[in-house]
Scaffold this motif. Structure first.
Motif, PDB file in Angstrom:
ATOM      1  N   THR A 149       0.830  -1.205   0.000  1.00 40.46           N
ATOM      2  CA  THR A 149       0.000   0.000   0.000  1.00 40.46           C
ATOM      3  C   THR A 149       0.864   1.253   0.000  1.00 40.46           C
ATOM      4  OG1 THR A 149      -1.780  -1.147   1.162  1.00 40.46           O
ATOM      5  CG2 THR A 149      -1.789   1.257   1.253  1.00 40.46           C
ATOM      6  N   ARG A 150       1.920   1.251   0.803  1.00 45.12           N
ATOM      7  CA  ARG A 150       2.822   2.413   0.832  1.00 45.12           C
ATOM      8  C   ARG A 150       3.473   2.619  -0.533  1.00 45.12           C
ATOM      9  NH1 ARG A 150       4.426   4.440   5.836  1.00 45.12           N
ATOM     10  NH2 ARG A 150       2.588   4.348   7.198  1.00 45.12           N
ATOM     11  N   LEU A 151       3.974   1.555  -1.110  1.00 45.34           N
ATOM     12  CA  LEU A 151       4.610   1.679  -2.418  1.00 45.34           C
ATOM     13  C   LEU A 151       3.600   2.107  -3.479  1.00 45.34           C
ATOM     14  CD1 LEU A 151       6.949  -1.462  -2.369  1.00 45.34           C
ATOM     15  CD2 LEU A 151       7.628   0.941  -2.132  1.00 45.34           C
ATOM     16  N   GLY A 152       2.342   1.685  -3.300  1.00 46.23           N
ATOM     17  CA  GLY A 152       1.300   2.059  -4.247  1.00 46.23           C
ATOM     18  C   GLY A 152       0.987   3.546  -4.238  1.00 46.23           C
ATOM     19  N   SER A 153       1.410   4.258  -3.196  1.00 47.90           N
ATOM     20  CA  SER A 153       1.190   5.704  -3.143  1.00 47.90           C
ATOM     21  C   SER A 153       2.296   6.477  -3.868  1.00 47.90           C
ATOM     22  CB  SER A 153       1.107   6.171  -1.683  1.00 47.90           C
ATOM     23  OG  SER A 153       2.373   6.040  -1.029  1.00 47.90           O
ATOM     24  N   SER A 154       3.244   5.746  -4.446  1.00 46.13           N
ATOM     25  CA  SER A 154       4.355   6.380  -5.159  1.00 46.13           C
ATOM     26  C   SER A 154       3.880   7.014  -6.462  1.00 46.13           C
ATOM     27  CB  SER A 154       5.422   5.335  -5.509  1.00 46.13           C
ATOM     28  OG  SER A 154       5.853   4.597  -4.406  1.00 46.13           O
ATOM     29  N   LEU A 155       4.732   7.889  -6.990  1.00 38.83           N
ATOM     30  CA  LEU A 155       4.635   8.245  -8.397  1.00 38.83           C
ATOM     31  C   LEU A 155       5.169   7.043  -9.172  1.00 38.83           C
ATOM     32  CD1 LEU A 155       6.079  11.876  -8.299  1.00 38.83           C
ATOM     33  CD2 LEU A 155       3.681  11.223  -8.566  1.00 38.83           C
ATOM     34  N   VAL A 156       4.381   6.469 -10.063  1.00 37.57           N
ATOM     35  CA  VAL A 156       4.746   5.218 -10.734  1.00 37.57           C
ATOM     36  C   VAL A 156       4.914   5.458 -12.235  1.00 37.57           C
ATOM     37  CG1 VAL A 156       4.081   2.832 -11.213  1.00 37.57           C
ATOM     38  CG2 VAL A 156       3.486   3.875  -9.004  1.00 37.57           C
ATOM     39  N   TYR A 157       6.057   5.012 -12.750  1.00 39.42           N
ATOM     40  CA  TYR A 157       6.328   5.072 -14.190  1.00 39.42           C
ATOM     41  C   TYR A 157       6.801   3.702 -14.659  1.00 39.42           C
ATOM     42  CZ  TYR A 157       6.146  10.205 -14.241  1.00 39.42           C
ATOM     43  OH  TYR A 157       5.744  11.514 -14.149  1.00 39.42           O
ATOM     44  N   ARG A 158       6.360   3.317 -15.846  1.00 40.95           N
ATOM     45  CA  ARG A 158       6.830   2.067 -16.445  1.00 40.95           C
ATOM     46  C   ARG A 158       7.871   2.385 -17.501  1.00 40.95           C
ATOM     47  NH1 ARG A 158       5.496  -3.196 -17.095  1.00 40.95           N
ATOM     48  NH2 ARG A 158       3.561  -2.998 -15.882  1.00 40.95           N
ATOM     49  N   LEU A 159       9.021   1.704 -17.419  1.00 40.87           N
ATOM     50  CA  LEU A 159      10.051   1.833 -18.436  1.00 40.87           C
ATOM     51  C   LEU A 159       9.810   0.815 -19.551  1.00 40.87           C
ATOM     52  CD1 LEU A 159      13.367   2.285 -16.392  1.00 40.87           C
ATOM     53  CD2 LEU A 159      12.002   4.036 -17.538  1.00 40.87           C
ATOM     54  N   GLN A 160       9.906   1.277 -20.780  1.00 39.07           N
ATOM     55  CA  GLN A 160       9.738   0.402 -21.935  1.00 39.07           C
ATOM     56  C   GLN A 160      11.107  -0.035 -22.451  1.00 39.07           C
ATOM     57  OE1 GLN A 160       6.792  -0.612 -22.832  1.00 39.07           O
ATOM     58  NE2 GLN A 160       5.715   0.779 -21.422  1.00 39.07           N
ATOM     59  N   PRO A 161      11.274  -1.315 -22.761  1.00 40.87           N
ATOM     60  CA  PRO A 161      12.559  -1.761 -23.317  1.00 40.87           C
ATOM     61  C   PRO A 161      12.800  -1.127 -24.679  1.00 40.87           C
ATOM     62  CG  PRO A 161      10.912  -3.498 -23.502  1.00 40.87           C
ATOM     63  CD  PRO A 161      10.289  -2.414 -22.681  1.00 40.87           C
ATOM     64  N   LEU A 162      14.064  -0.978 -25.020  1.00 47.38           N
ATOM     65  CA  LEU A 162      14.412  -0.426 -26.322  1.00 47.38           C
ATOM     66  C   LEU A 162      14.034  -1.407 -27.429  1.00 47.38           C
ATOM     67  CD1 LEU A 162      17.991   0.978 -25.596  1.00 47.38           C
ATOM     68  CD2 LEU A 162      15.854   2.266 -25.687  1.00 47.38           C
ATOM     69  N   SER A 163      13.594  -0.865 -28.541  1.00 49.49           N
ATOM     70  CA  SER A 163      13.373  -1.701 -29.714  1.00 49.49           C
ATOM     71  C   SER A 163      14.723  -2.086 -30.308  1.00 49.49           C
ATOM     72  CB  SER A 163      12.555  -0.932 -30.762  1.00 49.49           C
ATOM     73  OG  SER A 163      13.317   0.149 -31.291  1.00 49.49           O
ATOM     74  N   ASP A 164      14.722  -3.083 -31.181  1.00 46.93           N
ATOM     75  CA  ASP A 164      15.977  -3.482 -31.827  1.00 46.93           C
ATOM     76  C   ASP A 164      16.588  -2.320 -32.602  1.00 46.93           C
ATOM     77  OD1 ASP A 164      15.634  -5.959 -30.766  1.00 46.93           O
ATOM     78  OD2 ASP A 164      15.139  -6.966 -32.649  1.00 46.93           O
ATOM     79  N   ALA A 165      15.750  -1.543 -33.270  1.00 42.44           N
ATOM     80  CA  ALA A 165      16.257  -0.401 -34.042  1.00 42.44           C
ATOM     81  C   ALA A 165      16.893   0.631 -33.123  1.00 42.44           C
ATOM     82  CB  ALA A 165      15.119   0.226 -34.852  1.00 42.44           C
TER      83      ALA A 165
END
Length: 221
Positions: free
Chosen positions: A136-152
């Motif tokens: 619950t505490r961690l859920g109150s964070s500002l949350v961003y998802r990192l996307q993996p780099l494409s092959d290009a």
């Protein structure tokens, strides 16, 4: 091949400048804003698959860094001191029961002292299998998802790194390496560094023959 260069770190220390952004511009901007001295948000959370760059950004933040895969009890994390205002805990899903209690208590102490915590996991906080109070505490964070780099994007980044080193590669060198080496940027960057060093030490230009030697022969670094 007898040995791939799997465990080499890039020559440069992880920083925001040498992070390959790809499609993660929003996350990087959000993290930079959160790290600004005037910001008062206590928690920031990065999620994403392995190789997306979570550990790189945590180490670039210059917060007191701990990897829960290495230290699941957080035993190496020193108690908060007056000048310790920012902590970074990587891979929180790997925390032991004791480590989860330690992180929960750390969050409480940092909240009371206007400190801050940066954390990562492979999934968002609500999907973590952790103590409910910690989740619950961690859920109150500002949350961003990192996307993996494409092959290009990876190929473009490798090409830029080679140019920055003044390394001249044959036209098909990057494609050749890309088919035979691990696909994460850490390994690819380390391999490029090894190729550069091998070429300089042997006073030979980079050719496909030299690349085969680097991939097949153990290197002393």
């Amino acid at each position: 091949m007898r040995q791939l260069i799997l465990d080499l770190l890039p020559e440069e220390r992880p920083s925001f400048e040498n992070f390959v952004v790809g499609s993660n511009g929003e996350a990087l901007t959000g993290l930079a804003s959160w790290l600004a001295p005037a910001n008062r948000e206590p928690l920031f959370f990065l999620c994403g698959e392995a190789g997306a760059g979570k550990s790189h950004l945590l180490q670039a933040s210059e917060a007191a860094y701990t990897d829960a895969r290495v230290d699941p009890d957080l035993s190496a994390m020193s108690p908060c001191a007056p000048n310790d205002s920012a902590y970074a805990v990587d891979n929180v899903e790997a925390l032991s029961a004791g480590g989860q209690i330690s992180l929960f208590n750390l969050i409480n102490r940092l909240s009371a002292s206007a400190g801050r915590l940066l954390a990562t996991a492979s999934v968002p906080p609500r999907q973590l299998v952790l103590r409910e109070d910690l989740r619950t505490r961690l859920g109150s964070s500002l949350v961003y998802r990192l996307q993996p780099l494409s092959d290009a994007e990876k190929l473009a980044a490798l090409g830029e790194q080679a140019r920055a080193r003044g390394l001249t590669l044959p036209a098909d060198a990057l494609a050749y390496l890309f088919l035979r080496a691990p696909r994460d940027m850490r390994s690819l960057s380390a391999l490029l560094m090894a190729i550069d060093r091998y070429s300089l030490e042997h006073k030979r230009p980079v050719t496909l023959s030299l690349l085969r030697e680097v991939l097949q022969a153990p290197l002393q670094l």
